[in-house]
Motif scaffolding. Sequence first.
Motif, mmCIF file in Angstrom:
data_model
loop_
_atom_site.group_PDB
_atom_site.id
_atom_site.type_symbol
_atom_site.label_atom_id
_atom_site.label_comp_id
_atom_site.label_asym_id
_atom_site.label_seq_id
_atom_site.Cartn_x
_atom_site.Cartn_y
_atom_site.Cartn_z
ATOM 1 N N TRP A 62 -10.985 -10.264 -27.688
ATOM 2 C CA TRP A 62 -12.301 -10.757 -27.281
ATOM 3 C C TRP A 62 -13.123 -11.214 -28.482
ATOM 4 C CZ3 TRP A 62 -12.506 -5.625 -24.259
ATOM 5 C CH2 TRP A 62 -11.808 -5.759 -23.050
ATOM 6 N N GLU A 63 -13.080 -10.441 -29.541
ATOM 7 C CA GLU A 63 -13.866 -10.811 -30.733
ATOM 8 C C GLU A 63 -13.347 -12.106 -31.342
ATOM 9 O OE1 GLU A 63 -13.538 -7.236 -32.990
ATOM 10 O OE2 GLU A 63 -14.952 -6.126 -31.702
ATOM 11 N N SER A 64 -12.033 -12.321 -31.318
ATOM 12 C CA SER A 64 -11.463 -13.550 -31.885
ATOM 13 C C SER A 64 -11.813 -14.775 -31.056
ATOM 14 C CB SER A 64 -9.938 -13.431 -32.004
ATOM 15 O OG SER A 64 -9.321 -13.460 -30.728
ATOM 16 N N GLU A 65 -12.099 -14.564 -29.771
ATOM 17 C CA GLU A 65 -12.414 -15.671 -28.866
ATOM 18 C C GLU A 65 -13.918 -15.841 -28.660
ATOM 19 O OE1 GLU A 65 -10.337 -17.806 -27.365
ATOM 20 O OE2 GLU A 65 -8.393 -16.926 -27.854
ATOM 21 N N GLY A 66 -14.713 -15.021 -29.319
ATOM 22 C CA GLY A 66 -16.160 -15.169 -29.211
ATOM 23 C C GLY A 66 -16.785 -14.482 -28.019
ATOM 24 N N VAL A 67 -16.049 -13.602 -27.344
ATOM 25 C CA VAL A 67 -16.622 -12.827 -26.240
ATOM 26 C C VAL A 67 -17.355 -11.620 -26.839
ATOM 27 C CG1 VAL A 67 -16.134 -11.481 -24.157
ATOM 28 C CG2 VAL A 67 -14.781 -13.536 -24.669
ATOM 29 N N ASP A 68 -18.638 -11.481 -26.525
ATOM 30 C CA ASP A 68 -19.448 -10.404 -27.069
ATOM 31 C C ASP A 68 -18.948 -9.059 -26.534
ATOM 32 O OD1 ASP A 68 -21.458 -8.553 -27.737
ATOM 33 O OD2 ASP A 68 -23.045 -10.035 -27.541
ATOM 34 N N THR A 69 -18.601 -8.149 -27.445
ATOM 35 C CA THR A 69 -18.068 -6.840 -27.053
ATOM 36 C C THR A 69 -19.082 -5.711 -27.263
ATOM 37 O OG1 THR A 69 -17.126 -6.516 -29.273
ATOM 38 C CG2 THR A 69 -15.707 -7.538 -27.600
ATOM 39 N N SER A 70 -20.340 -6.067 -27.466
ATOM 40 C CA SER A 70 -21.360 -5.050 -27.766
ATOM 41 C C SER A 70 -21.500 -4.027 -26.644
ATOM 42 C CB SER A 70 -22.718 -5.714 -28.001
ATOM 43 O OG SER A 70 -22.661 -6.647 -29.062
ATOM 44 N N TYR A 71 -21.157 -4.427 -25.425
ATOM 45 C CA TYR A 71 -21.351 -3.545 -24.280
ATOM 46 C C TYR A 71 -20.030 -3.016 -23.718
ATOM 47 C CZ TYR A 71 -26.100 -5.283 -24.564
ATOM 48 O OH TYR A 71 -27.363 -5.600 -25.007
ATOM 49 N N VAL A 72 -18.973 -3.064 -24.511
ATOM 50 C CA VAL A 72 -17.685 -2.484 -24.122
ATOM 51 C C VAL A 72 -17.669 -1.026 -24.570
ATOM 52 C CG1 VAL A 72 -15.187 -2.544 -24.425
ATOM 53 C CG2 VAL A 72 -16.482 -4.693 -24.292
ATOM 54 N N ASN A 73 -17.454 -0.126 -23.627
ATOM 55 C CA ASN A 73 -17.385 1.304 -23.936
ATOM 56 C C ASN A 73 -15.943 1.703 -24.234
ATOM 57 O OD1 ASN A 73 -20.148 1.595 -23.389
ATOM 58 N ND2 ASN A 73 -19.771 2.030 -21.222
ATOM 59 N N ARG A 74 -15.749 2.533 -25.266
ATOM 60 C CA ARG A 74 -14.420 3.067 -25.604
ATOM 61 C C ARG A 74 -14.380 4.537 -25.192
ATOM 62 N NH1 ARG A 74 -11.654 0.179 -29.526
ATOM 63 N NH2 ARG A 74 -9.864 1.256 -28.609
ATOM 64 N N LEU A 75 -13.413 4.906 -24.344
ATOM 65 C CA LEU A 75 -13.301 6.275 -23.856
ATOM 66 C C LEU A 75 -12.100 6.984 -24.471
ATOM 67 C CD1 LEU A 75 -14.000 5.945 -20.011
ATOM 68 C CD2 LEU A 75 -15.635 6.025 -21.899
ATOM 69 N N THR A 76 -12.299 8.235 -24.844
ATOM 70 C CA THR A 76 -11.187 9.064 -25.320
ATOM 71 C C THR A 76 -10.549 9.828 -24.170
ATOM 72 O OG1 THR A 76 -12.700 10.898 -25.790
ATOM 73 C CG2 THR A 76 -12.243 9.355 -27.594
ATOM 74 N N THR A 77 -11.194 9.788 -23.007
ATOM 75 C CA THR A 77 -10.754 10.590 -21.869
ATOM 76 C C THR A 77 -9.972 9.795 -20.826
ATOM 77 O OG1 THR A 77 -12.913 10.170 -20.844
ATOM 78 C CG2 THR A 77 -12.655 12.217 -22.100
ATOM 79 N N ALA A 78 -9.751 8.503 -21.075
ATOM 80 C CA ALA A 78 -9.013 7.673 -20.117
ATOM 81 C C ALA A 78 -8.321 6.539 -20.861
ATOM 82 C CB ALA A 78 -9.952 7.119 -19.046
ATOM 83 N N HIS A 79 -7.275 5.993 -20.244
ATOM 84 C CA HIS A 79 -6.454 4.979 -20.892
ATOM 85 C C HIS A 79 -6.831 3.565 -20.460
ATOM 86 C CE1 HIS A 79 -4.610 5.629 -16.952
ATOM 87 N NE2 HIS A 79 -4.155 4.404 -17.046
ATOM 88 N N THR A 80 -6.403 2.592 -21.221
ATOM 89 C CA THR A 80 -6.536 1.192 -20.840
ATOM 90 C C THR A 80 -5.466 0.868 -19.791
ATOM 91 O OG1 THR A 80 -7.267 0.688 -23.087
ATOM 92 C CG2 THR A 80 -6.571 -1.179 -21.715
ATOM 93 N N GLY A 81 -5.835 0.118 -18.758
ATOM 94 C CA GLY A 81 -4.899 -0.216 -17.686
ATOM 95 C C GLY A 81 -3.762 -1.110 -18.167
ATOM 96 N N LEU A 82 -2.676 -1.124 -17.388
ATOM 97 C CA LEU A 82 -1.468 -1.833 -17.778
ATOM 98 C C LEU A 82 -0.770 -2.386 -16.539
ATOM 99 C CD1 LEU A 82 0.951 -2.339 -19.872
ATOM 100 C CD2 LEU A 82 1.719 -0.041 -19.218
ATOM 101 N N TYR A 83 -0.147 -3.575 -16.680
ATOM 102 C CA TYR A 83 0.715 -4.058 -15.603
ATOM 103 C C TYR A 83 1.896 -4.834 -16.154
ATOM 104 C CZ TYR A 83 -1.280 -8.840 -15.892
ATOM 105 O OH TYR A 83 -1.676 -10.093 -16.308
#
Length: 303
Positions: A62-83
């Motif tokens: 997202w940062e490389s493409e210019g999408v603002d990530t200021s409001y992305v929360n990082r959690l230690t208690t859950a994983h990133t989804g996958l498919y």
Amino acid sequence: MDIVSIGEPLMELSNTDKGVYKEGFGGDTSNFLMAAARQGAQTAYFTQVGQDAFGDSFMKLWESEGVDTSYVNRLTTAHTGLYFITYTEKGHEFTYFRAGSAASKMAPEDVPEELIANAKLLHISGISQAISNSACDAVFEAVKIARKNNVTVTYDPNIRLKLWSKERAAAIINATVPMCDIFMPSLEDAESITGMTGAEAIADYYHSVGVSVVILKLGKDGVLVSADGKKEVIPGFKVDTIDQTGAGDTFDGAFCARYLKGATAMEAARYANAAAALSTRGYGAVAPIPMEKEVEDFLASQK
């Protein structure tokens, strides 16, 4: 900010060669924002990802493409989804590992009011509503903020019956549609949740509940655009298609970016059809999404 979206990103592993999986990125709202950003829109994402390698990869993307990530929360208690994507003679098949993902933990109190209130457009998805009850409530909270601040709301129901029942999908989507300015379902999805048939009749129905612009995706036949008292089928473009995974999301992002630049709904739909077609020429959802100049050059070559 031009465009804000709320939803779930998913890491993508596509079986492009037998036994070999290629890493990529997916999730309809993430794909949407990537498409809008590549058409020159200023974009921002409200989502949650794990404090894991996949979450790190999304942040870098997202940062490389210019999408603002200021409001992305990082959690230690859950994983990133996958498919996973598997390609067969019938097309592509999806296998998801998203239960309990970080994004599914979103709740109304997490929604960034200031970000949405100062945007020009908020894009929401039925998938974001389907991943959990709290995420569904978060989407409704985002829409409430947008309407209070005269922010345009666009909505793609993107029905996935693996995530919720047809009855719940219809109930939630039909409750959301009257709060939106632009509604962009596939004809199949619209028929499923209304019980109606016929693109023009369905478009008229959605206008009757308050939607200003209705875009019905007709597959190979293009899209029906209904706006300002006019209806027009905008045909699609033929290209050498490899993978259609992100075509619908690319259409949505390209349409919204162009519409905000002053194009009419019909003009924006033609542009978005071209962007969506070009996005099918490579594997995966994000990598093949075209840049604005590529789309403009393609359209110029079609005259």
